[in-house]
Design a protein around this motif. Structure first.
Motif, PDB file in Angstrom:
ATOM      1  N   GLY A 138     -35.317  56.773  -5.111  1.00 29.97           N
ATOM      2  CA  GLY A 138     -34.290  55.807  -5.506  1.00 29.97           C
ATOM      3  C   GLY A 138     -33.393  55.514  -4.331  1.00 29.97           C
ATOM      4  O   GLY A 138     -33.130  56.395  -3.512  1.00 29.97           O
ATOM      5  N   CYS A 139     -32.967  54.289  -4.241  1.00 31.67           N
ATOM      6  CA  CYS A 139     -32.176  53.862  -3.082  1.00 31.67           C
ATOM      7  C   CYS A 139     -30.923  53.127  -3.546  1.00 31.67           C
ATOM      8  O   CYS A 139     -30.892  51.919  -3.577  1.00 31.67           O
ATOM      9  CB  CYS A 139     -33.046  52.953  -2.200  1.00 31.67           C
ATOM     10  SG  CYS A 139     -32.289  52.461  -0.644  1.00 31.67           S
ATOM     11  N   PRO A 140     -29.861  53.872  -3.919  1.00 29.44           N
ATOM     12  CA  PRO A 140     -29.791  55.330  -4.011  1.00 29.44           C
ATOM     13  C   PRO A 140     -30.398  55.828  -5.329  1.00 29.44           C
ATOM     14  O   PRO A 140     -30.733  55.020  -6.189  1.00 29.44           O
ATOM     15  CB  PRO A 140     -28.268  55.588  -3.978  1.00 29.44           C
ATOM     16  CG  PRO A 140     -27.684  54.386  -4.650  1.00 29.44           C
ATOM     17  CD  PRO A 140     -28.568  53.228  -4.267  1.00 29.44           C
ATOM     18  N   ASN A 198     -31.846  61.126   9.060  1.00 31.24           N
ATOM     19  CA  ASN A 198     -31.648  59.714   9.404  1.00 31.24           C
ATOM     20  C   ASN A 198     -31.425  58.911   8.115  1.00 31.24           C
ATOM     21  O   ASN A 198     -32.365  58.670   7.365  1.00 31.24           O
ATOM     22  CB  ASN A 198     -32.881  59.192  10.144  1.00 31.24           C
ATOM     23  CG  ASN A 198     -32.608  57.830  10.728  1.00 31.24           C
ATOM     24  OD1 ASN A 198     -31.883  57.688  11.698  1.00 31.24           O
ATOM     25  ND2 ASN A 198     -33.167  56.809  10.092  1.00 31.24           N
ATOM     26  N   SER A 199     -30.193  58.538   7.869  1.00 29.45           N
ATOM     27  CA  SER A 199     -29.864  57.980   6.558  1.00 29.45           C
ATOM     28  C   SER A 199     -28.642  57.085   6.659  1.00 29.45           C
ATOM     29  O   SER A 199     -27.990  57.009   7.699  1.00 29.45           O
ATOM     30  CB  SER A 199     -29.587  59.124   5.582  1.00 29.45           C
ATOM     31  OG  SER A 199     -28.433  59.839   5.991  1.00 29.45           O
ATOM     32  N   CYS A 200     -28.339  56.444   5.523  1.00 29.85           N
ATOM     33  CA  CYS A 200     -27.172  55.551   5.495  1.00 29.85           C
ATOM     34  C   CYS A 200     -26.008  56.172   4.737  1.00 29.85           C
ATOM     35  O   CYS A 200     -24.980  55.518   4.560  1.00 29.85           O
ATOM     36  CB  CYS A 200     -27.549  54.227   4.851  1.00 29.85           C
ATOM     37  SG  CYS A 200     -27.620  54.288   3.053  1.00 29.85           S
ATOM     38  N   SER A 201     -26.152  57.381   4.246  1.00 29.43           N
ATOM     39  CA  SER A 201     -25.145  58.105   3.450  1.00 29.43           C
ATOM     40  C   SER A 201     -25.039  57.617   2.008  1.00 29.43           C
ATOM     41  O   SER A 201     -24.246  58.139   1.226  1.00 29.43           O
ATOM     42  CB  SER A 201     -23.737  58.065   4.079  1.00 29.43           C
ATOM     43  OG  SER A 201     -23.753  58.625   5.368  1.00 29.43           O
ATOM     44  N   GLY A 202     -25.841  56.603   1.644  1.00 24.46           N
ATOM     45  CA  GLY A 202     -25.741  56.062   0.281  1.00 24.46           C
ATOM     46  C   GLY A 202     -26.069  57.095  -0.782  1.00 24.46           C
ATOM     47  O   GLY A 202     -25.429  57.125  -1.844  1.00 24.46           O
ATOM     48  N   CYS A 203     -27.062  57.948  -0.508  1.00 19.27           N
ATOM     49  CA  CYS A 203     -27.414  58.967  -1.503  1.00 19.27           C
ATOM     50  C   CYS A 203     -26.289  59.989  -1.635  1.00 19.27           C
ATOM     51  O   CYS A 203     -25.992  60.470  -2.731  1.00 19.27           O
ATOM     52  CB  CYS A 203     -28.700  59.680  -1.106  1.00 19.27           C
ATOM     53  SG  CYS A 203     -30.140  58.609  -1.044  1.00 19.27           S
ATOM     54  N   MET A 204     -25.673  60.331  -0.503  1.00 18.61           N
ATOM     55  CA  MET A 204     -24.583  61.324  -0.549  1.00 18.61           C
ATOM     56  C   MET A 204     -23.350  60.757  -1.262  1.00 18.61           C
ATOM     57  O   MET A 204     -22.653  61.481  -1.971  1.00 18.61           O
ATOM     58  CB  MET A 204     -24.227  61.781   0.867  1.00 18.61           C
ATOM     59  CG  MET A 204     -25.300  62.642   1.499  1.00 18.61           C
ATOM     60  SD  MET A 204     -25.618  64.147   0.532  1.00 18.61           S
ATOM     61  CE  MET A 204     -27.201  64.644   1.144  1.00 18.61           C
ATOM     62  N   GLY A 212     -33.478  60.808  -2.591  1.00 20.96           N
ATOM     63  CA  GLY A 212     -33.477  59.409  -2.186  1.00 20.96           C
ATOM     64  C   GLY A 212     -34.789  58.973  -1.570  1.00 20.96           C
ATOM     65  O   GLY A 212     -35.598  59.789  -1.124  1.00 20.96           O
ATOM     66  N   SER A 213     -35.001  57.677  -1.562  1.00 17.12           N
ATOM     67  CA  SER A 213     -36.286  57.125  -1.120  1.00 17.12           C
ATOM     68  C   SER A 213     -36.584  57.440   0.339  1.00 17.12           C
ATOM     69  O   SER A 213     -37.750  57.606   0.698  1.00 17.12           O
ATOM     70  CB  SER A 213     -36.298  55.612  -1.340  1.00 17.12           C
ATOM     71  OG  SER A 213     -36.136  55.341  -2.709  1.00 17.12           O
ATOM     72  N   CYS A 214     -35.571  57.530   1.195  1.00 14.86           N
ATOM     73  CA  CYS A 214     -35.843  57.848   2.606  1.00 14.86           C
ATOM     74  C   CYS A 214     -36.434  59.243   2.730  1.00 14.86           C
ATOM     75  O   CYS A 214     -37.412  59.455   3.444  1.00 14.86           O
ATOM     76  CB  CYS A 214     -34.570  57.756   3.431  1.00 14.86           C
ATOM     77  SG  CYS A 214     -33.948  56.079   3.602  1.00 14.86           S
ATOM     78  N   ALA A 215     -35.853  60.215   2.033  1.00 15.08           N
ATOM     79  CA  ALA A 215     -36.339  61.591   2.120  1.00 15.08           C
ATOM     80  C   ALA A 215     -37.679  61.758   1.401  1.00 15.08           C
ATOM     81  O   ALA A 215     -38.537  62.507   1.841  1.00 15.08           O
ATOM     82  CB  ALA A 215     -35.309  62.556   1.525  1.00 15.08           C
TER      83      ALA A 215
HETATM   84  S1  SF4 Z   1     -32.524  56.217   0.103  1.00 10.09           S
HETATM   85 FE1  SF4 Z   1     -31.325  54.341   0.345  1.00 10.09          FE
HETATM   86  S2  SF4 Z   1     -29.223  55.000  -0.111  1.00 10.09           S
HETATM   87 FE2  SF4 Z   1     -30.403  56.869   0.362  1.00 10.09          FE
HETATM   88  S3  SF4 Z   1     -30.155  57.210   2.572  1.00 10.09           S
HETATM   89 FE3  SF4 Z   1     -32.025  55.993   2.282  1.00 10.09          FE
HETATM   90  S4  SF4 Z   1     -31.340  53.851   2.543  1.00 10.09           S
HETATM   91 FE4  SF4 Z   1     -29.519  55.101   2.136  1.00 10.09          FE
END
Ligand code: SF4
Ligand code: SF4
Ligand code: SF4
Length: 244
Positions: free
Chosen positions: A113-115, A10-16, A81-84
């Motif tokens: 980090g985000c990202p 579940n993510s926004c793809s920003g890290c990728m 990334g911060s979500c994971a």
């Molecule tokens: S850490 Fe930030 S950039 Fe990465 S998936 Fe989560 S919300 Fe998106």
């Protein structure tokens, strides 16, 4: 050739996208066998991966089971990334329960980090190619900040946002900055961009409620800001609530 996966939960793809934009990614394409990367290929195979980078938080049993299966097969799991790593900004959702990766498996390494910050991300990707160890800095954001010399805890904090480029430490201007309790590695990215740190790298000791409580005990924080204390938990859902 090392078999690598880039897995999105579940993510926004920003890290990728940060991975795709990394200077080392072209080298990774040559030196590794990328088996899973939804943003660049429809062909996906999560079997027998050596390393998997996981973006996003866990929201369902299927995600948790996939992580456990990869872990059992001996795949090195890297939380990206911060979500994971922490649950991230999406864990604040009132409609969805989101957990970080380490609730289900013990990651081989983690980069919040985000990202995630560019330099550390490059080091992390390199570690997947050459097997080098990856380590997070054990210092805070102030250590990297150009305004560290004029930091003070004596001014009352009355604001969460900056409306101008800082000429000194945000705390001296009465603006809350979480640099003192946040892990370094981003080279004070936001401060250099005129925004106070809101803690996307997570806290140094891993105990967010304790770190926030400590910071608020030494800073003079206005009642108005204390009422918005949830903003301080943006990237990691607290298990304890601050008493106002
Ligand atoms: S850490 Fe930030 S950039 Fe990465 S998936 Fe989560 S919300 Fe998106
Ligand atoms: S509190 Fe913020 S602005 Fe002040 S030195 Fe630390 S990171 Fe820089
Ligand atoms: S300054 Fe703070 S919020 Fe900004 S990138 Fe660095 S750790 Fe994240």
């Amino acid at each position: 050739m090392t078999k690598i996966g880039f897995l999105q939960l579940n993510s926004c793809s920003g890290c990728m996208f940060a991975v795709l934009g990394s200077a080392i990614f072209p080298e990774l394409l040559k030196s590794a066998d990328i088996q899973v990367f939804r943003l660049i290929s429809d062909i996906q195979s999560e079997d027998h991966l050596d390393v998997v980078f996981v973006e996003g938080g866990v929201t369902c049993n299927e995600d948790a089971e996939l992580l456990r299966r990869l872990w059992t097969e001996g795949t090195k799991i890297i939380a990206l990334g911060s979500c994971a790593v922490l649950g991230g900004i999406m864990s604040q959702s009132p409609n969805m329960h989101i957990d970080p990766v380490n609730k289900f498996v013990d990651p081989h390494s983690s980069l919040p980090g985000c990202p995630p910050p560019r330099r550390l991300l490059g080091n992390l990707l390199l570690s997947a190619i050459d097997g080098s160890e990856f380590e997070l800095p054990e210092k805070n954001v102030c250590w990297e900040c150009p305004f560290a010399q004029d930091q003070t805890y004596e001014i009352e904090i009355t604001s969460l946002h900056s409306t101008h480029s800082p000429k000194s430490c945000f705390l001296r201007e009465g603006i809350l900055c979480l640099g003192p309790i946040t892990r370094a590695g981003c080279e004070a990215h936001c401060i250099k961009g005129s925004t106070p740190c809101d803690g996307c790298m997570g806290v140094l000791n891993g105990n967010l409620p304790a770190a926030i409580a400590n910071l608020f005990s030494v800073l003079k924080v206005s009642e108005t800001i204390r009422e918005y204390a949830e903003l301080a938990f943006r990237y990691q859902k607290p298990e304890l609530k601050l008493k106002h």
